[in-house]
Design a protein around this motif. Structure first.
Motif, short mmCIF file in Angstrom:
data_model
loop_
_atom_site.label_atom_id
_atom_site.label_comp_id
_atom_site.label_asym_id
_atom_site.label_seq_id
_atom_site.Cartn_x
_atom_site.Cartn_y
_atom_site.Cartn_z
N ARG A 42 10.43 124.99 80.88
CA ARG A 42 9.20 125.33 80.69
C ARG A 42 8.91 126.42 81.82
NH1 ARG A 42 4.69 126.51 77.63
NH2 ARG A 42 2.78 126.19 78.77
N GLU A 43 9.04 126.22 82.95
CA GLU A 43 8.81 127.03 84.04
C GLU A 43 9.34 128.44 83.85
OE1 GLU A 43 9.10 126.95 89.20
OE2 GLU A 43 9.47 125.38 87.88
N ARG A 44 10.64 128.53 83.51
CA ARG A 44 11.34 129.56 83.42
C ARG A 44 10.62 130.50 82.23
NH1 ARG A 44 16.34 131.38 85.03
NH2 ARG A 44 15.75 130.24 87.12
N ALA A 45 10.30 129.83 81.15
CA ALA A 45 9.95 130.52 80.18
C ALA A 45 8.29 130.85 80.28
CB ALA A 45 9.71 129.07 78.91
N VAL A 46 7.58 130.31 81.09
CA VAL A 46 6.30 130.94 81.46
C VAL A 46 6.41 132.31 82.39
CG1 VAL A 46 4.20 130.27 82.83
CG2 VAL A 46 5.03 128.51 81.38
N ALA A 47 7.58 132.43 83.21
CA ALA A 47 7.80 133.36 84.11
C ALA A 47 8.03 134.59 83.11
CB ALA A 47 8.87 133.11 85.10
N CYS A 48 9.07 134.10 82.07
CA CYS A 48 9.35 135.35 80.96
C CYS A 48 8.20 135.91 80.30
CB CYS A 48 10.45 134.78 80.34
SG CYS A 48 12.14 134.24 81.02
N TYR B 113 21.98 148.49 84.94
CA TYR B 113 20.73 149.31 84.58
C TYR B 113 19.50 148.68 84.91
CZ TYR B 113 23.90 151.62 81.24
OH TYR B 113 24.88 152.34 80.62
N ALA B 114 19.57 147.46 85.10
CA ALA B 114 18.39 146.68 85.71
C ALA B 114 18.16 147.18 87.20
CB ALA B 114 18.41 145.17 85.50
N ALA B 115 19.14 147.04 88.05
CA ALA B 115 19.22 147.58 89.14
C ALA B 115 18.65 148.96 89.57
CB ALA B 115 20.65 147.47 89.94
N ASP B 116 19.02 150.09 88.56
CA ASP B 116 18.67 151.07 88.66
C ASP B 116 17.35 151.47 87.99
OD1 ASP B 116 18.93 151.92 86.02
OD2 ASP B 116 20.75 152.86 86.51
N GLY B 117 16.40 150.53 87.79
CA GLY B 117 15.35 150.72 87.19
C GLY B 117 15.08 151.26 85.84
N SER B 118 16.14 151.25 85.22
CA SER B 118 16.42 151.76 83.58
C SER B 118 15.41 150.90 82.81
CB SER B 118 17.60 151.82 83.18
OG SER B 118 18.57 152.74 83.76
N PRO C 265 19.55 137.87 87.32
CA PRO C 265 18.33 138.23 86.69
C PRO C 265 16.99 137.35 87.05
CG PRO C 265 19.66 137.52 85.01
CD PRO C 265 20.61 137.53 86.20
N GLU C 266 16.07 137.79 87.15
CA GLU C 266 14.71 136.93 87.18
C GLU C 266 14.24 136.20 85.97
OE1 GLU C 266 10.33 137.37 89.40
OE2 GLU C 266 11.74 139.06 89.49
N TYR C 267 14.28 137.00 84.90
CA TYR C 267 13.83 136.36 83.54
C TYR C 267 14.77 136.20 82.79
CZ TYR C 267 10.03 139.02 85.98
OH TYR C 267 9.01 139.38 86.82
N HIS C 268 15.71 135.20 82.88
CA HIS C 268 16.84 134.62 82.15
C HIS C 268 16.46 133.08 81.69
CE1 HIS C 268 21.22 133.82 82.19
NE2 HIS C 268 21.02 134.14 80.83
N LEU C 269 16.25 133.13 80.38
CA LEU C 269 16.00 131.59 79.97
C LEU C 269 17.11 131.56 79.00
CD1 LEU C 269 13.73 129.72 79.09
CD2 LEU C 269 13.01 130.86 77.30
#
Length: 483
Positions: A17-23, A101-106, A127-131
């Motif tokens: 639940r907590e990770r899902a809310v963040a995503c 690609y996430a690191a360089d802001g793509s 990754p921060e948003y990994h469910l």
């Protein structure tokens, strides 16, 4: 009985639940989202659940599909002008390709997946948003599918006055399509989704005969093609199936046409099941196989009785018949409610799909497999489409002339340079230590390819001239796992 109208605050899988809310919060913050998903039944239902939730949350989005999320596909996604990309039913196993690609802001990745996460290079953060259920101690191969992960996200995306529990129906289709049912039934985190679907009035859970085609097949074909539990004199025997039904002293025809299982009363069903059990016992079918005749089934109550969409197994097969023939758009449209042109097109694709599966299975049974020390394999070349060779392999295991006690590897030509490999095992082998995800990943990388998946079913892509080396390495790894 009226449906429960009070959603749980913790969602169907409290651990996520907590990770899902963040995503969900990250998706709400996006101006628009690119939704990228896999093409099998689980991938299509994952996309449909996510698409429905995004639309209800009034988040603009576009949907794309891919057979495989490799570095080329990730680069293609990065070249778009979307700042937020939602990956469903893949992404975890490709985090090493996504991370740069996430690191360089793509783009910012949001991943709702259930496959084994890839190891990241030392210079890249998780990754921060990994469910993914595997991050929270849940089994992604048996307890939660990709559609299930998307459903958990969809519940977190609900507006304050919204209710996305009707999407549980698609999540159950995805889980069954991903072979997560045992004795027909779902367990673990999947059960929480089933419970929400039942409470919302869109899923019916029952104990019934575990034979494919309950909604659509005339009774003789229903029993003739009941290949999961083979009963001599009935299974694969058209005349035998008709004779068996005719001896039951039931009125099983209407206007001269055979009725379907769904048309029978409970008393009539019990008579048929009793007859099947007696025949199975008399024919010496093992007790554990007889027990597998009956189990948990799921019906989608909003769908018309007697259609492929009413039964989750038939629904998932219909979806497989679309995207595996480059028509993911058709499967998605059916999932999103198109019961006109898209459904007609899907049914035509399904007829073709069934024909291809039947021909593929017959070819494998005629040719047989090559048996190594710990695995068996066949190379279909261009005879079986690389998008369905894994399904054929799964059907072949334990069938006529094909061993059921060791994993099977299936090869099909993907291009002039690459070969697709699909691997299938059994849950019994998994309990002994088999992990085909690791086998496919390690063996493919040893020959310059890549792969992954689940412990019981996985796949890889390898260079076209590396088959023998790949087989040797896969055989070695399976031997270590099962020793």
């Amino acid at each position: 009985m009226s449906a429960d109208t009070t959603p749980s605050a913790d969602g169907p899988v409290p651990e996520l639940r907590e990770r899902a809310v963040a995503c969900a919060d990250r998706l709400r913050a996006a101006d628009r989202v690119l939704l990228a998903s896999h093409i099998d039944a689980d991938g299509l239902t994952s996309a449909a659940v996510a698409a429905s939730a995004l639309e209800r949350a009034e988040i603009p989005f576009e949907t794309v599909f891919a057979k495989q999320l490799d570095e080329h596909e990730v680069a293609r996604i990065a070249a778009t002008d979307y700042e937020t990309v939602l990956f469903t039913d893949f992404g975890s196993g490709q985090l090493d390709a996504i991370a740069p690609y996430a690191a360089d802001g793509s783009f910012t990745p949001v991943v709702a997946d259930h496959h084994q996460p890839a190891e990241l290079p030392d210079d890249h953060d998780e990754p921060e948003y990994h469910l993914n259920p595997l991050l929270f101690g849940l089994d992604g191969a048996s307890e939660l599918s990709g559609a299930g992960a998307s459903y958990v996200l969809a519940r977190a995306l609900e507006p304050s006055d919204g209710d996305n529990r009707d999407l549980a129906a698609l999540a159950v289709v995805g889980a069954i399509g991903d072979m997560q049912g045992t004795d027909g039934g779902l367990s673990g985190a999947n059960q929480g989704i089933v419970d929400e679907g039942v409470a919302a009035g869109v899923v019916e859970e029952a104990t019934d005969l575990l034979v494919y085609g309950r909604q659509t097949r005339p009774l003789p074909k229903f029993l003739e093609y009941a290949s999961d539990v083979r009963i001599p004199g009935i299974t694969n025997d058209a005349n035998g199936a008709v004779e068996f039904l005719s001896d039951l002293e039931l009125d099983l025809k209407e206007d001269g046409e055979w009725r379907r299982w769904v048309d029978l009363t409970m008393a009539e069903r019990q008579t048929v099941v009793s007859g099947l059990l007696k025949r199975a016992i008399a024919s010496g079918v093992p007790a554990n196989r007889i027990d597998a005749l009956v189990g948990t089934t799921y019906t989608l109550t909003d769908e018309a009785p007697g259609t492929e969409l009413r039964d989750v197994s038939e629904f998932s097969t219909l979806l497989n018949a679309t995207a595996r023939y480059e028509r993911a758009d058709v499967g998605l449209a059916v999932c999103l409610g198109d019961r006109a042109d898209a459904l007609d097109r899907a049914r035509a694709l399904l007829r073709n799909h069934r024909r291809n599966l039947s021909e593929g299975l017959r070819w494998v049974q005629n040719e047989g497999t090559t048996v190594e020390g710990n695995i068996q394999w066949f190379d279909s070349g261009t005879r079986i489409r690389e998008t369905i060779v894994g399904i054929v392999a799964g059907m072949a295991v334990g069938s006529s002339g094909i061993r059921g006690d060791i994993p099977i590897l299936a090869f099909a030509e993907k291009s002039d340079e690459e070969v697709k490999v699909s691997a299938r095992g059994t849950h019994a082998l998994v309990r002994k230590g088999l992990d085909l995800s690791a086998v496919m990943r390690e063996a493919s990388r040893s020959v310059g390819g890549d792969g992954g998946g689940h412990n019981v079913a996985a796949g890889a892509t390898i260079p076209i001239d590396s088959r023998d080396a790949f087989v040797a390495e896969a055989d070695r790894i399976v031997g270590q796992q099962l020793s």
